[in-house]
Scaffold this motif. Structure first.
Motif, short mmCIF file in Angstrom:
data_model
loop_
_atom_site.label_atom_id
_atom_site.label_comp_id
_atom_site.label_asym_id
_atom_site.label_seq_id
_atom_site.Cartn_x
_atom_site.Cartn_y
_atom_site.Cartn_z
N CYS A 24 0.78 -1.17 0.01
CA CYS A 24 0.05 -0.13 0.05
C CYS A 24 0.88 1.13 0.04
O CYS A 24 0.44 2.34 -0.67
N GLN A 25 1.86 1.15 0.68
CA GLN A 25 2.81 2.42 0.59
C GLN A 25 3.39 2.72 -0.75
O GLN A 25 3.50 3.82 -0.96
N ARG A 26 3.79 1.58 -1.75
CA ARG A 26 4.24 1.62 -2.75
C ARG A 26 3.23 2.19 -3.78
O ARG A 26 3.66 3.07 -4.37
N LEU A 96 -10.81 14.19 -14.28
CA LEU A 96 -11.46 12.78 -13.80
C LEU A 96 -10.39 12.09 -13.49
O LEU A 96 -10.67 11.19 -12.30
N THR A 97 -9.44 12.03 -14.05
CA THR A 97 -8.23 10.91 -13.75
C THR A 97 -7.71 11.31 -12.21
O THR A 97 -7.59 10.56 -11.68
N ILE A 98 -7.61 12.57 -12.32
CA ILE A 98 -7.02 13.14 -10.69
C ILE A 98 -7.93 12.79 -9.79
O ILE A 98 -7.48 12.24 -8.89
N ASN A 99 -9.23 12.82 -9.89
CA ASN A 99 -10.33 12.52 -8.82
C ASN A 99 -10.27 11.08 -8.58
O ASN A 99 -10.32 10.76 -7.51
N HIS A 100 -10.08 10.45 -9.80
CA HIS A 100 -9.98 8.95 -9.42
C HIS A 100 -8.92 8.52 -8.57
O HIS A 100 -8.87 7.52 -7.59
N LEU A 101 -7.90 9.23 -9.09
CA LEU A 101 -6.62 8.77 -8.35
C LEU A 101 -6.65 9.25 -6.97
O LEU A 101 -6.37 8.79 -5.98
N THR A 102 -7.27 10.49 -6.68
CA THR A 102 -7.46 11.00 -5.38
C THR A 102 -8.46 9.75 -4.47
O THR A 102 -8.08 9.59 -3.16
N ASP A 103 -9.44 9.29 -4.99
CA ASP A 103 -9.88 8.18 -4.57
C ASP A 103 -9.20 6.92 -4.07
O ASP A 103 -9.36 6.41 -3.06
N SER A 104 -8.38 6.71 -5.15
CA SER A 104 -7.55 5.65 -4.80
C SER A 104 -6.32 5.86 -3.77
O SER A 104 -6.19 4.94 -2.84
N VAL A 105 -6.07 7.14 -3.66
CA VAL A 105 -5.18 7.63 -2.54
C VAL A 105 -5.84 7.45 -0.92
O VAL A 105 -5.31 6.96 -0.33
N LEU A 106 -7.26 7.76 -1.07
CA LEU A 106 -8.03 7.69 0.20
C LEU A 106 -8.42 6.12 0.43
O LEU A 106 -7.93 5.95 1.63
N THR A 107 -8.38 5.33 -0.59
CA THR A 107 -8.59 3.90 -0.11
C THR A 107 -7.40 3.41 0.26
O THR A 107 -7.31 2.54 1.35
N GLN A 109 -4.87 4.62 1.78
CA GLN A 109 -4.56 5.29 3.16
C GLN A 109 -5.41 4.42 4.19
O GLN A 109 -4.77 4.23 5.29
N ALA A 110 -6.42 4.22 3.95
CA ALA A 110 -7.63 3.39 4.77
C ALA A 110 -6.79 1.91 5.06
O ALA A 110 -6.94 1.46 6.12
N LYS A 111 -6.52 1.30 4.02
CA LYS A 111 -5.88 -0.01 4.01
C LYS A 111 -4.45 0.08 4.66
O LYS A 111 -4.30 -0.73 5.50
N ILE A 112 -3.70 1.24 4.82
CA ILE A 112 -2.58 1.40 5.51
C ILE A 112 -2.88 1.53 6.79
O ILE A 112 -2.24 0.97 7.85
N ARG A 113 -4.00 2.37 7.28
CA ARG A 113 -4.09 2.31 8.67
C ARG A 113 -4.69 0.89 9.16
O ARG A 113 -4.53 0.60 10.29
#
Length: 128
Positions: A24-26, A96-107, A109-113
């Motif tokens: 997840c960090q990678r 749209l791609t940036i928004n999708h990637l931002t959602d992926s970042v949030l997901t 980060q939740a997995k990391i937590r």
């Protein structure tokens, strides 16, 4: 004895959590790099859009001197407008791609937590 049993049961879970955390960090690093790259692309597209918009105005003014017929003027202005619309599509796609990637970042980060919580729980059990 109970603590040793719990620790031995949790060992594979901790190892899996550590692997998940590393993966997840990678991913997170990769997502941040892509967002940065797309943000730069978006700024470039916005500059191109402004230039295209200016080009439409300039062409509309000078077309009367360069192209003698109305049809030629319309075709040239039509191409300038089509170019601007293509840039607008690219801007929308990039956003749209940036928004999708931002959602992926949030997901991610939740997995990391979650992975960190499993690791912390394991460490808490081993301390007792």
């Amino acid at each position: 004895l109970l603590s040793l049993f719990l620790i031995s049961c949790q060992q594979p879970e901790k190892e899996k959590a550590l692997r998940d955390l590393e993966r997840c960090q990678r991913k997170l690093t990769s997502y941040h790099q892509m967002v940065g790259s797309l943000t730069r692309k978006l700024r470039n597209l916005e500059q191109q859009w402004e230039a295209a918009e200016d080009n439409i105005i300039v062409n509309a003014i000078k077309e009367f001197r360069i192209y003698p017929t109305k049809k030629e003027r319309q075709e040239h202005i039509h191409r300038a407008v089509a170019n601007k619309e293509e840039i607008e599509k690219n801007i929308e796609k990039t956003i749209l791609t940036i928004n999708h990637l931002t959602d992926s970042v949030l997901t991610t980060q939740a997995k990391i937590r979650d992975a960190e919580a499993v690791i912390n729980d394991y460490e808490y059990l081993t301390i007792d």
